[in-house]
Design a protein around this motif. Structure first.
Motif, mmCIF file in Angstrom:
data_model
loop_
_atom_site.group_PDB
_atom_site.id
_atom_site.type_symbol
_atom_site.label_atom_id
_atom_site.label_comp_id
_atom_site.label_asym_id
_atom_site.label_seq_id
_atom_site.Cartn_x
_atom_site.Cartn_y
_atom_site.Cartn_z
ATOM 1 N N ILE A 162 0.255 -8.521 14.658
ATOM 2 C CA ILE A 162 1.405 -8.019 13.900
ATOM 3 C C ILE A 162 1.213 -8.277 12.408
ATOM 4 C CG2 ILE A 162 3.863 -8.364 13.446
ATOM 5 C CD1 ILE A 162 4.219 -8.951 16.421
ATOM 6 N N ILE A 163 0.791 -9.485 12.059
ATOM 7 C CA ILE A 163 0.592 -9.825 10.645
ATOM 8 C C ILE A 163 -0.425 -8.888 10.008
ATOM 9 C CG2 ILE A 163 -0.325 -11.598 9.087
ATOM 10 C CD1 ILE A 163 0.913 -13.698 10.947
ATOM 11 N N ILE A 164 -1.528 -8.630 10.708
ATOM 12 C CA ILE A 164 -2.548 -7.723 10.184
ATOM 13 C C ILE A 164 -1.977 -6.327 9.989
ATOM 14 C CG2 ILE A 164 -4.764 -6.603 10.691
ATOM 15 C CD1 ILE A 164 -5.485 -9.200 12.253
ATOM 16 N N LEU A 165 -1.250 -5.828 10.996
ATOM 17 C CA LEU A 165 -0.652 -4.488 10.905
ATOM 18 C C LEU A 165 0.290 -4.364 9.707
ATOM 19 C CD1 LEU A 165 0.310 -3.305 14.512
ATOM 20 C CD2 LEU A 165 -1.260 -2.191 12.920
ATOM 21 N N ILE A 191 -1.434 -3.900 6.211
ATOM 22 C CA ILE A 191 -2.309 -2.757 5.915
ATOM 23 C C ILE A 191 -1.746 -1.940 4.752
ATOM 24 C CG2 ILE A 191 -3.172 -0.563 6.816
ATOM 25 C CD1 ILE A 191 -3.541 -1.910 9.511
ATOM 26 N N ASN A 192 -0.443 -1.674 4.760
ATOM 27 C CA ASN A 192 0.169 -0.911 3.666
ATOM 28 C C ASN A 192 -0.013 -1.590 2.311
ATOM 29 O OD1 ASN A 192 1.001 1.076 5.430
ATOM 30 N ND2 ASN A 192 3.093 1.133 4.664
ATOM 31 N N PRO A 193 0.372 -2.875 2.160
ATOM 32 C CA PRO A 193 0.155 -3.529 0.863
ATOM 33 C C PRO A 193 -1.316 -3.583 0.463
ATOM 34 C CG PRO A 193 1.692 -4.792 2.200
ATOM 35 C CD PRO A 193 1.133 -3.730 3.085
ATOM 36 N N MET A 194 -2.197 -3.709 1.437
ATOM 37 C CA MET A 194 -3.628 -3.723 1.138
ATOM 38 C C MET A 194 -4.075 -2.386 0.546
ATOM 39 S SD MET A 194 -6.783 -4.432 3.759
ATOM 40 C CE MET A 194 -8.477 -4.604 3.177
ATOM 41 N N LEU A 195 -3.447 -1.300 0.990
ATOM 42 C CA LEU A 195 -3.800 0.033 0.505
ATOM 43 C C LEU A 195 -2.979 0.449 -0.713
ATOM 44 C CD1 LEU A 195 -4.140 1.871 3.945
ATOM 45 C CD2 LEU A 195 -5.961 0.912 2.519
ATOM 46 N N GLY A 196 -2.093 -0.452 -1.161
ATOM 47 C CA GLY A 196 -1.318 -0.161 -2.361
ATOM 48 C C GLY A 196 0.024 0.484 -2.109
ATOM 49 N N SER A 197 0.457 0.587 -0.847
ATOM 50 C CA SER A 197 1.752 1.175 -0.513
ATOM 51 C C SER A 197 2.790 0.084 -0.291
ATOM 52 C CB SER A 197 1.636 2.045 0.744
ATOM 53 O OG SER A 197 0.741 3.116 0.536
ATOM 54 N N SER A 198 4.043 0.491 -0.169
ATOM 55 C CA SER A 198 5.121 -0.466 0.083
ATOM 56 C C SER A 198 5.007 -1.015 1.498
ATOM 57 C CB SER A 198 6.484 0.211 -0.109
ATOM 58 O OG SER A 198 6.615 0.698 -1.426
ATOM 59 N N SER A 199 5.397 -2.266 1.661
ATOM 60 C CA SER A 199 5.341 -2.881 2.982
ATOM 61 C C SER A 199 6.470 -2.361 3.861
ATOM 62 C CB SER A 199 5.442 -4.404 2.865
ATOM 63 O OG SER A 199 6.648 -4.760 2.220
ATOM 64 N N VAL A 200 6.303 -2.493 5.169
ATOM 65 C CA VAL A 200 7.309 -2.068 6.134
ATOM 66 C C VAL A 200 7.736 -3.277 6.963
ATOM 67 C CG1 VAL A 200 6.533 0.321 6.277
ATOM 68 C CG2 VAL A 200 5.487 -1.392 7.747
ATOM 69 N N GLY A 201 8.849 -3.128 7.695
ATOM 70 C CA GLY A 201 9.449 -4.286 8.325
ATOM 71 C C GLY A 201 9.145 -4.520 9.778
ATOM 72 N N ASN A 202 8.524 -3.559 10.476
ATOM 73 C CA ASN A 202 8.250 -3.787 11.901
ATOM 74 C C ASN A 202 6.964 -3.096 12.324
ATOM 75 O OD1 ASN A 202 8.875 -1.005 12.879
ATOM 76 N ND2 ASN A 202 10.922 -1.520 12.143
ATOM 77 N N THR A 203 6.518 -3.419 13.521
ATOM 78 C CA THR A 203 5.211 -2.974 14.006
ATOM 79 C C THR A 203 5.121 -1.458 14.123
ATOM 80 O OG1 THR A 203 5.031 -5.020 15.274
ATOM 81 C CG2 THR A 203 3.515 -3.258 15.837
ATOM 82 N N LEU A 204 6.098 -0.834 14.753
ATOM 83 C CA LEU A 204 6.050 0.609 14.982
ATOM 84 C C LEU A 204 6.059 1.373 13.660
ATOM 85 C CD1 LEU A 204 8.432 0.978 18.069
ATOM 86 C CD2 LEU A 204 5.937 1.011 18.026
ATOM 87 N N SER A 205 6.881 0.919 12.718
ATOM 88 C CA SER A 205 6.908 1.569 11.401
ATOM 89 C C SER A 205 5.561 1.414 10.695
ATOM 90 C CB SER A 205 8.022 0.967 10.540
ATOM 91 O OG SER A 205 9.281 1.197 11.114
ATOM 92 N N ILE A 215 0.618 4.249 8.594
ATOM 93 C CA ILE A 215 -0.790 4.082 8.208
ATOM 94 C C ILE A 215 -1.428 5.385 7.712
ATOM 95 C CG2 ILE A 215 -3.112 3.584 9.109
ATOM 96 C CD1 ILE A 215 -1.888 1.313 10.726
ATOM 97 N N PRO A 216 -1.272 6.529 8.408
ATOM 98 C CA PRO A 216 -1.894 7.770 7.903
ATOM 99 C C PRO A 216 -1.450 8.124 6.483
ATOM 100 C CG PRO A 216 -1.177 8.054 10.168
ATOM 101 C CD PRO A 216 -0.620 6.747 9.710
ATOM 102 N N GLN A 217 -0.151 7.974 6.199
ATOM 103 C CA GLN A 217 0.337 8.300 4.855
ATOM 104 C C GLN A 217 -0.188 7.307 3.833
ATOM 105 O OE1 GLN A 217 2.189 11.121 4.158
ATOM 106 N NE2 GLN A 217 1.695 10.556 2.052
ATOM 107 N N ALA A 218 -0.276 6.024 4.233
ATOM 108 C CA ALA A 218 -0.801 5.006 3.322
ATOM 109 C C ALA A 218 -2.261 5.287 2.976
ATOM 110 C CB ALA A 218 -0.666 3.614 3.950
ATOM 111 N N ILE A 219 -3.018 5.755 3.947
ATOM 112 C CA ILE A 219 -4.423 6.110 3.693
ATOM 113 C C ILE A 219 -4.505 7.312 2.762
ATOM 114 C CG2 ILE A 219 -6.544 6.973 4.773
ATOM 115 C CD1 ILE A 219 -5.811 5.316 7.241
ATOM 116 N N ALA A 220 -3.630 8.281 2.981
ATOM 117 C CA ALA A 220 -3.633 9.483 2.131
ATOM 118 C C ALA A 220 -3.269 9.147 0.689
ATOM 119 C CB ALA A 220 -2.666 10.514 2.696
ATOM 120 N N ASP A 221 -2.368 8.167 0.511
ATOM 121 C CA ASP A 221 -1.905 7.796 -0.830
ATOM 122 C C ASP A 221 -2.575 6.527 -1.347
ATOM 123 O OD1 ASP A 221 -0.152 9.934 -0.598
ATOM 124 O OD2 ASP A 221 1.504 8.676 0.120
ATOM 125 N N ILE A 222 -3.746 6.218 -0.854
ATOM 126 C CA ILE A 222 -4.384 4.937 -1.154
ATOM 127 C C ILE A 222 -4.549 4.687 -2.651
ATOM 128 C CG2 ILE A 222 -6.699 5.954 -0.939
ATOM 129 C CD1 ILE A 222 -7.654 3.238 0.141
#
Length: 504
Positions: free
Chosen positions: A122-125, A128-142, A147-154
């Motif tokens: 869960i921690i790794i998941l 991933i967003n902050p690592m790619l420069g996107s805003s963090s999210v609050g739960n696993t499913l979100s 992830i696809p959008q975070a990769i697109a907007d890396i």
């Protein structure tokens, strides 16, 4: 009393705790200052009132994951969130008063393994967003969906700094990391570099200088059922987390903690955390071990750890504001990777199917459903598997110890499983001044992964004393996978003279 060792241990733990407190605060959704104040308030009160003298307490991975879910579900309602945290501490105090601390020993290793690996995942998941420069999210499913959008907007700059953080964490020579913990080293090196390069990355932002504002929890009565449920969840989780760390401390120092007093100390600390806007926590294994290794022996070490964090909060808060979030994401990804239980994962082909099944179910429930629900289901499954595995065999457990000069014989009969592991360890750990310990398991009717790992831990703990351990088994008592598991893990200690059929 070893004041010098306690001061050294406390400072060492504080240096390690600083970047983790900031990172867990960000991960919770309440900000870095929440992690910092949670660490120092809980660390201070748990050190004074707790039942494990050398324990260092603060935000941990499991507690931060649940705290993040609470913040997400209450949508920024700080009054309700802090009410959950205060009630968490009150529940833990009640657990201690009711003497419930002893029940942690009945949690099977397969459940703990699935739970910890799930939390690590869960921690790794979530990072991933902050690592790619996107805003963090609050739960696993979100997190998975985003992830696809975070990769697109890396943001490649943020990604490169996160990777650089991981390289520092993994590749720094030990002679350097012994002096300066790698998470703090990453912050010290990469934060100025970001400022010099004027890198386009998000940072922690302003942290109020000085003491925190006193918060009065103001719960909405319409939300009381949810508040109580989340508080109970955090209290159970924090209690398990703390007492497992206490067991680790006991194994290193050959001491014995007071589990119920520990719960009361943790409860007092977490209750106060809710009044200063911090996040709750528990006994932290890595920080506790670092404290012990650096010479910490008593409560002063935990107090020194807290005072060091207080000094940072009062003096260096403006500097901390410039720490990049991508660097903290890299630190947390390393934390998540370290939490994964490689001990069991690398032996998955050898362990009994029922233990492996329990671990897998707990892992999936932890990641996709709920942490406490996962533990509860895992414990129920383990008891069901245990009771169906030996329906007709002798379930009566007994252990006898015969001690002679330079020799100790321990004879075990009946089932060896998670319910008897603690009793076995208590008997084995008595009078370890002998040169040879023989553990006779020929009358054992059943052995699960918890008991096998308990034996392995005991063997590892006495290796430094140059004590020889011989384990005698009757192969007819074990199924194929159980026997393979036993031989794989304890092969160097099984006495070949008695490892096969023996009619004694």
């Amino acid at each position: 009393m070893n004041i010098k060792g306690d001061v050294t241990g406390g400072l060492t733990a504080g240096i390690i705790a600083l970047p983790l407190a900031l990172a867990f605060g960000i991960a919770s959704g309440l900000g870095a200052s929440a992690g910092l104040w949670g660490a120092l308030v809980l660390g201070f009160f748990a050190a004074i009132f707790g039942g494990t003298k050398m324990q260092i307490s603060g935000p941990t991975g499991p507690m931060s994951v649940v705290a993040a879910a609470i913040v997400f579900n209450f949508k920024g309602d700080m009054g309700s969130v802090m009410a959950v945290f205060v009630l968490t501490g009150i529940f833990q105090i009640i657990f201690g008063v009711l003497k419930l601390g002893k029940f942690v020993k009945y949690i099977p290793y397969s459940v703990i393994s699935g739970f910890m690996s799930g939390v690590g995942f869960i921690i790794i998941l979530l990072q991933i967003n902050p690592m790619l420069g996107s805003s963090s999210v609050g739960n696993t499913l979100s997190a998975i969906e985003s992830i696809p959008q975070a990769i697109a907007d890396i943001n490649f700059t943020a990604f490169y700094f996160a990777v650089a953080t991981l390289l520092i964490l993994y590749l720094t020579p030990k002679k350097i990391s012994r002096i300066l913990p790698t998470p703090l080293l990453a912050i010290i090196v990469l934060t100025p570099l970001c400022m010099i390069l004027k890198a386009d990355v998000a940072t922690i932002g302003e942290i109020p200088l000085g003491l925190p504002k006193f918060i009065v929890p103001n719960a909405d009565m319409a939300l009381m059922s949810s508040i109580l449920l989340y508080a109970l969840m955090l209290a159970v989780l924090g209690s398990i987390d703390s007492l497992l760390t206490s067991l680790v401390a006991d194994s290193i120092t050959k001491s014995k903690h007071s589990p119920n007093k520990e719960l009361i100390g943790q409860g007092i600390g977490n209750a106060f955390v809710g009044f200063v806007g911090g996040i709750p926590g528990a006994g932290a294994t890595m920080r506790t071990v670092a404290n012990i290794k650096a010479g910490g022996e008593g409560r002063i070490s935990g107090v020194v750890h807290a005072l060091f964090l207080l000094f940072v909060a009062l003096v260096f808060a403006p500097v901390v504001a410039y720490v990049p979030l991508c660097v903290l994401a890299g630190i947390l990804i390393k934390v998540g990777i370290d939490i994964l239980d490689y001990r069991l994962l690398k032996r998955i082909a050898f362990i009994p199917r029922k233990d492996a099944t329990t671990m897998a179910i707990v892992f999936l429930l932890t990641v996709f459903v709920d942490l406490i629900f996962a533990v509860a289901i895992g414990v129920v499954l383990a008891w069901l598997f245990y009771s169906t595995n030996i329906p007709k065999r002798n379930k009566k457990f007994n252990i006898t110890v015969c001690e002679e000069e330079e020799f100790k014989s321990v004879k075990i009969t009946g089932p060896m499983y998670f319910g008897t592991s603690s009793k076995i360890m208590r008997n084995l750990n008595r009078n370890l001044n002998t040169k040879h310990i023989k553990i006779d398991c020929r009358k054992v009717t059943f052995m699960d992964i918890s008991s096998v790992y308990a034996l392995e831990d005991f063997i590892d703990s006495v290796d430094e004393n140059a004590t020889k351990v011989s384990i005698i088994i009757d192969e007819r008592s074990f199924s194929g996978r159980s026997l393979n598991e036993l031989k794989y893990i304890l092969r160097d200690n099984i006495d070949p003279t008695f490892a096969e059929n023996d009619d004694e």
